[in-house]
Design a protein around this motif. Structure first.
Motif, PDB file in Angstrom:
ATOM      1  N   ASP A 133     -70.918  36.658  36.922  1.00 55.11           N
ATOM      2  CA  ASP A 133     -70.397  36.308  38.255  1.00 55.11           C
ATOM      3  C   ASP A 133     -69.060  36.995  38.442  1.00 55.11           C
ATOM      4  O   ASP A 133     -68.124  36.736  37.678  1.00 55.11           O
ATOM      5  CB  ASP A 133     -70.221  34.791  38.398  1.00 55.11           C
ATOM      6  N   ILE A 134     -68.958  37.860  39.459  1.00 57.79           N
ATOM      7  CA  ILE A 134     -67.704  38.571  39.666  1.00 57.79           C
ATOM      8  C   ILE A 134     -66.730  37.717  40.471  1.00 57.79           C
ATOM      9  O   ILE A 134     -67.087  37.134  41.487  1.00 57.79           O
ATOM     10  CB  ILE A 134     -67.926  39.935  40.365  1.00 57.79           C
ATOM     11  N   TRP A 135     -65.516  37.677  39.970  1.00 57.00           N
ATOM     12  CA  TRP A 135     -64.441  36.956  40.645  1.00 57.00           C
ATOM     13  C   TRP A 135     -63.371  37.944  41.062  1.00 57.00           C
ATOM     14  O   TRP A 135     -63.205  38.972  40.408  1.00 57.00           O
ATOM     15  CB  TRP A 135     -63.858  35.893  39.705  1.00 57.00           C
ATOM     16  N   PRO A 136     -62.690  37.702  42.152  1.00 61.28           N
ATOM     17  CA  PRO A 136     -62.668  36.474  42.953  1.00 61.28           C
ATOM     18  C   PRO A 136     -63.798  36.363  43.982  1.00 61.28           C
ATOM     19  O   PRO A 136     -63.868  35.383  44.708  1.00 61.28           O
ATOM     20  CB  PRO A 136     -61.319  36.566  43.660  1.00 61.28           C
ATOM     21  N   GLU A 137     -64.678  37.355  44.047  1.00 59.83           N
ATOM     22  CA  GLU A 137     -65.691  37.372  45.107  1.00 59.83           C
ATOM     23  C   GLU A 137     -66.553  36.125  45.113  1.00 59.83           C
ATOM     24  O   GLU A 137     -66.887  35.593  46.165  1.00 59.83           O
ATOM     25  CB  GLU A 137     -66.578  38.611  44.952  1.00 59.83           C
ATOM     26  N   SER A 138     -66.902  35.633  43.918  1.00 53.17           N
ATOM     27  CA  SER A 138     -67.772  34.465  43.842  1.00 53.17           C
ATOM     28  C   SER A 138     -67.117  33.215  44.423  1.00 53.17           C
ATOM     29  O   SER A 138     -67.812  32.272  44.814  1.00 53.17           O
ATOM     30  CB  SER A 138     -68.175  34.200  42.383  1.00 53.17           C
ATOM     31  N   ALA A 153     -57.509  35.251  43.191  1.00 50.26           N
ATOM     32  CA  ALA A 153     -57.738  36.687  43.020  1.00 50.26           C
ATOM     33  C   ALA A 153     -56.741  37.291  42.037  1.00 50.26           C
ATOM     34  O   ALA A 153     -57.103  38.099  41.164  1.00 50.26           O
ATOM     35  CB  ALA A 153     -57.649  37.388  44.376  1.00 50.26           C
ATOM     36  N   LYS A 154     -55.490  36.882  42.164  1.00 52.66           N
ATOM     37  CA  LYS A 154     -54.453  37.396  41.272  1.00 52.66           C
ATOM     38  C   LYS A 154     -54.714  36.976  39.826  1.00 52.66           C
ATOM     39  O   LYS A 154     -54.580  37.778  38.890  1.00 52.66           O
ATOM     40  CB  LYS A 154     -53.088  36.883  41.745  1.00 52.66           C
ATOM     41  N   TYR A 155     -55.115  35.721  39.639  1.00 55.42           N
ATOM     42  CA  TYR A 155     -55.377  35.226  38.288  1.00 55.42           C
ATOM     43  C   TYR A 155     -56.630  35.870  37.697  1.00 55.42           C
ATOM     44  O   TYR A 155     -56.657  36.221  36.509  1.00 55.42           O
ATOM     45  CB  TYR A 155     -55.518  33.704  38.317  1.00 55.42           C
ATOM     46  N   ASN A 181     -60.257  44.615  40.902  1.00 54.18           N
ATOM     47  CA  ASN A 181     -59.550  44.102  39.730  1.00 54.18           C
ATOM     48  C   ASN A 181     -58.866  45.174  38.896  1.00 54.18           C
ATOM     49  O   ASN A 181     -58.266  44.874  37.862  1.00 54.18           O
ATOM     50  CB  ASN A 181     -60.521  43.304  38.849  1.00 54.18           C
ATOM     51  N   GLY A 182     -58.976  46.431  39.325  1.00 52.81           N
ATOM     52  CA  GLY A 182     -58.251  47.513  38.656  1.00 52.81           C
ATOM     53  C   GLY A 182     -58.730  47.829  37.262  1.00 52.81           C
ATOM     54  O   GLY A 182     -57.952  48.279  36.415  1.00 52.81           O
ATOM     55  N   ILE A 183     -60.019  47.625  37.002  1.00 56.51           N
ATOM     56  CA  ILE A 183     -60.586  47.907  35.677  1.00 56.51           C
ATOM     57  C   ILE A 183     -61.061  49.359  35.628  1.00 56.51           C
ATOM     58  O   ILE A 183     -61.801  49.813  36.503  1.00 56.51           O
ATOM     59  CB  ILE A 183     -61.767  46.971  35.363  1.00 56.51           C
ATOM     60  N   ASP A 184     -60.650  50.088  34.624  1.00 55.03           N
ATOM     61  CA  ASP A 184     -61.050  51.482  34.455  1.00 55.03           C
ATOM     62  C   ASP A 184     -62.546  51.568  34.164  1.00 55.03           C
ATOM     63  O   ASP A 184     -63.074  50.804  33.339  1.00 55.03           O
ATOM     64  CB  ASP A 184     -60.272  52.107  33.291  1.00 55.03           C
ATOM     65  N   CYS A 185     -63.223  52.483  34.844  1.00 53.22           N
ATOM     66  CA  CYS A 185     -64.676  52.647  34.636  1.00 53.22           C
ATOM     67  C   CYS A 185     -65.022  52.907  33.176  1.00 53.22           C
ATOM     68  O   CYS A 185     -66.116  52.549  32.720  1.00 53.22           O
ATOM     69  CB  CYS A 185     -65.200  53.796  35.500  1.00 53.22           C
ATOM     70  N   LYS A 186     -64.111  53.531  32.446  1.00 55.04           N
ATOM     71  CA  LYS A 186     -64.368  53.827  31.032  1.00 55.04           C
ATOM     72  C   LYS A 186     -64.477  52.552  30.206  1.00 55.04           C
ATOM     73  O   LYS A 186     -65.021  52.581  29.090  1.00 55.04           O
ATOM     74  CB  LYS A 186     -63.253  54.715  30.478  1.00 55.04           C
ATOM     75  N   ASN A 187     -63.970  51.448  30.742  1.00 58.67           N
ATOM     76  CA  ASN A 187     -64.008  50.180  30.018  1.00 58.67           C
ATOM     77  C   ASN A 187     -65.094  49.247  30.525  1.00 58.67           C
ATOM     78  O   ASN A 187     -65.039  48.038  30.299  1.00 58.67           O
ATOM     79  CB  ASN A 187     -62.647  49.484  30.116  1.00 58.67           C
ATOM     80  N   MET A 188     -66.084  49.814  31.218  1.00 61.10           N
ATOM     81  CA  MET A 188     -67.193  49.016  31.725  1.00 61.10           C
ATOM     82  C   MET A 188     -68.515  49.672  31.359  1.00 61.10           C
ATOM     83  O   MET A 188     -68.619  50.884  31.212  1.00 61.10           O
ATOM     84  CB  MET A 188     -67.090  48.841  33.245  1.00 61.10           C
TER      85      MET A 188
END
Length: 393
Positions: A133-138, A153-155, A181-188
């Motif tokens: 479940d992706i947050w904060p969207e959920s 969203a910030k948390y 959420n600013g996650i680098d694609c290389k880490n997914m």
């Protein structure tokens, strides 16, 4: 490896982590699960767990239970449920022995990542998040976009960024995680959910009862946008040769029943309530075709619900009003047909076509099973998950 799984839900609550943890044990790993007190979805903690059974071994898995406020029925209880597990499990995590890796099996709420982060901070081991479940969207459907949502969203962003790798169940999640959420694609990495294939070899062909039986099976929640099915049935209500079975329970059941009465299809859309998992093959056998829907106005609507994989094991045609990954899989596998989310008119056309020409969809069931075997079995899933964990360690 010594693996600590962090998940607010575990047996007897019914989630796929109940299968993943014992399978890791079978593959030679030492596994512990840091979880809460069972109370999903009823919201009430069973008596035997209120004052005991905090430390168990189930199928070789060490299960550590933390204090938790029951979900209850209202928003206040739900918030207390989320916060109580986050607090008690974070405290307990700091007391645990050294593991090689934390696997955070993240459903809603995202706060269940906090104990994993607390453990990492003290023991300096990597966290692999399996994000369902992706947050904060959920949370947006319940919170809107106001001040509380912005705090959530910030948390959420802070928690995700403290993890080392995020495995997502739908490819559209990657784009969302990067942008929001600013996650680098290389880490997914994309690892679709597995599903128990126990129904693959069963004969679930429906008996000919003279009508077409459609079925939705699963949670009757807000995100499923099940109004689409009822409105589609209403467009066909003058026909006497079909019925829609709603098998499951959830927060929207009462309002869905009211809508069916309002639209005059209470005799066409039948609500059967929650059923035992062991009996689901019997229910699937009653169906000629299966229905799947999801809301279409946010990123959550682009996900692939786990029920799609379950549906595929039954060998039934699948008709959807759904976007994103689920629509892609239905189209690619040729296991049925799909229109965009919330398109009740389009779904009614698909239902009409199937009622009139079921032979058009004769190949769909076998196509579904073959696609499932190639992509969604336990072995395929576990091989990919285990490889990601080994690489992190």
């Amino acid at each position: 490896m010594r693996i600590l799984i962090v998940c607010q839900y575990y047996w007897p609550e019914q989630f796929l982590i109940n299968e993943i943890a014992p399978e890791l044990v079978k593959r030679g790993h030492e596994v512990a699960v840091l979880t809460g007190l069972p109370n999903y979805p009823e919201g009430i903690v069973p008596e035997e767990y209120k004052h005991g059974k905090r430390d168990e071994v189930i199928d070789g898995v060490h299960v550590i239970r933390c204090n938790e406020h029951g979900r209850g029925k209202g928003k206040k209880d739900l918030v207390l449920n989320y916060l109580s597990y986050m607090r008690s499990a974070s405290k307990k995590a700091k007391q645990l022995d050294k593991f090689d890796l934390v696997l955070a099996y993240q459903l809603s709420p995202v706060t269940m990542l906090a104990p994993a982060v607390a453990y990492k901070k003290k023991n300096h081991v990597p966290i692999l998040v399996y994000c369902l479940d992706i947050w904060p969207e959920s949370a947006q459907a319940y919170l809107g976009t106001g001040k509380i949502y912005r705090l959530v969203a910030k948390y959420s962003k802070r928690l995700y960024q403290k993890c080392d790798e995020i495995a997502v169940t739908s490819e559209p999640f990657i784009n969302y995680m990067e942008k929001v959420n600013g996650i680098d694609c290389k880490n997914m990495v994309y690892i679709p959910q597995h599903c128990n294939g126990e129904m693959l070899d069963l004969d679930l062909n429906a008996d000919n009862n003279g009508i077409t039986d459609f079925m939705f099976a699963g949670n009757l929640g807000k995100g499923q946008k099940l109004e689409t099915i009822i409105k589609a049935a209403a467009r066909l209500k003058n026909r006497k040769d079909f019925v829609v079975h709603m098998v499951g329970d959830g927060s929207m059941r009462e309002s869905l029943e009211q809508l069916s009465k309002k639209l005059g299809v209470e005799n066409k859309v039948l609500f059967h309530g929650k059923q035992n998992r062991a009996d689901m093959a019997i229910w699937y056998k009653k169906a000629d075709a299966l229905l799947i829907t999801l809301r279409g106005n946010n990123f959550v609507g682009n996900t692939m619900p786990g029920k799609l994989q379950t549906y595929m094991t039954t060998g039934k045609p699948i008709f959807g009003a759904i976007n994103g990954a689920a629509q892609q899989v239905i189209t690619e596998s040729q296991c049925g047909a799909c229109v965009n989310a919330e398109d009740d008119e389009g779904l009614s056309r698909l239902m009409f076509d199937y009622i009139e020409h079921p032979d058009w969809y004769d190949a769909c069931g076998n196509n579904a099973k073959q696609f499932f075997k190639a992509h969604f079995t336990m072995d395929v899933f576990m091989d990919r998950l285990e490889a990601e964990m080994r690489e992190l360690v």
